[in-house]
Design a protein around this motif. Structure first.
Motif, mmCIF file in Angstrom:
data_model
loop_
_atom_site.group_PDB
_atom_site.id
_atom_site.type_symbol
_atom_site.label_atom_id
_atom_site.label_comp_id
_atom_site.label_asym_id
_atom_site.label_seq_id
_atom_site.Cartn_x
_atom_site.Cartn_y
_atom_site.Cartn_z
ATOM 1 N N GLU A 117 67.728 35.757 42.836
ATOM 2 C CA GLU A 117 67.749 36.627 44.429
ATOM 3 C C GLU A 117 66.009 36.950 44.106
ATOM 4 O O GLU A 117 66.766 38.136 43.492
ATOM 5 N N THR A 119 63.640 39.058 46.579
ATOM 6 C CA THR A 119 63.499 39.673 48.356
ATOM 7 C C THR A 119 62.760 40.862 48.644
ATOM 8 O O THR A 119 62.189 41.860 47.224
ATOM 9 N N ILE A 120 61.748 40.273 49.037
ATOM 10 C CA ILE A 120 60.918 41.568 49.068
ATOM 11 C C ILE A 120 60.477 42.464 50.795
ATOM 12 O O ILE A 120 61.336 41.850 51.568
ATOM 13 N N ALA A 121 61.092 43.286 50.417
ATOM 14 C CA ALA A 121 61.215 44.309 51.469
ATOM 15 C C ALA A 121 60.222 45.542 51.661
ATOM 16 O O ALA A 121 59.460 46.147 49.719
#
Length: 186
Positions: A117, A119-121
């Motif tokens: 996975e 995720t762009i944060a």
């Protein structure tokens, strides 16, 4: 014979002359000038720039020792939870063999790589706080003060001039008959 003898004396006048007398006092004029210089004071404070990048470094996984301890603890907890979930899922799959699921399929699903996975944060921003320098000034205006003494001229002990006349010698005219009216010799 009688002769006349005439004595004459002219009068003489005496003059007593007193000049004017006085004392002349003079006070010199004076001028005093005092100059108060202007005064300017300027005080400045230093500007202040504070850059706090700790929240950004922590969001990237870097930080101080306390943050690292908390991060390692959180990672250990997450890894433990992941391993526990894997064991539970493996136990369920083995339990599915009883329900006529082939062993190859269970092994294949167990050996399959887990799905990644991404995720762009957003990273926490750097906190920048700037306090500008302040300039405070105070001004005391200059001034010129003076005092003047006009001086003074005064006359003390003034006596007016005087002339007194007097008769030094009295005038007279003396006429005397000298001799005899009768001739005694004859």
């Amino acid at each position: 014979m009688i002769t006349l003898q005439i004595n004459q004396q002219f009068a003489r006048i005496g003059l007593n002359i007193n000049d004017a007398s006085y004392e002349l006092n003079k006070k010199q004029p004076g001028l005093q000038i005092d100059q108060i210089h202007p005064n300017v004071q300027v005080q400045t404070s230093r500007p202040n720039l504070e850059i706090d990048s700790s929240s950004m470094r922590e969001s990237m996984g870097f930080g101080n020792i306390w943050f690292m301890v908390q991060s390692l603890k959180a990672n250990a907890d997450a890894e433990f939870q992941q391993d526990l979930e894997t064991i539970v899922q493996t136990g369920r799959r083995i339990g599915e063999i009883e329900n006529d699921v082939p062993i190859g399929q269970v092994v294949f699903e167990t050996m399959a790589p887990p799905e990644s996975e991404v995720t762009i944060a957003a990273l926490a921003p750097i906190k920048i706080q700037y306090t500008s320098a302040e300039v405070q000034s105070s001004l005391q205006q200059g001034d010129v003060q003076y005092s003047a003494d006009l001086g003074k001229v005064s006359i003390d002990g003034f006596t007016y001039p005087s002339v007194h006349s007097y008769i030094e010698q009295q005038a007279y005219l003396e006429i005397k008959a000298v001799g005899q009216a009768i001739d005694i010799k004859q």
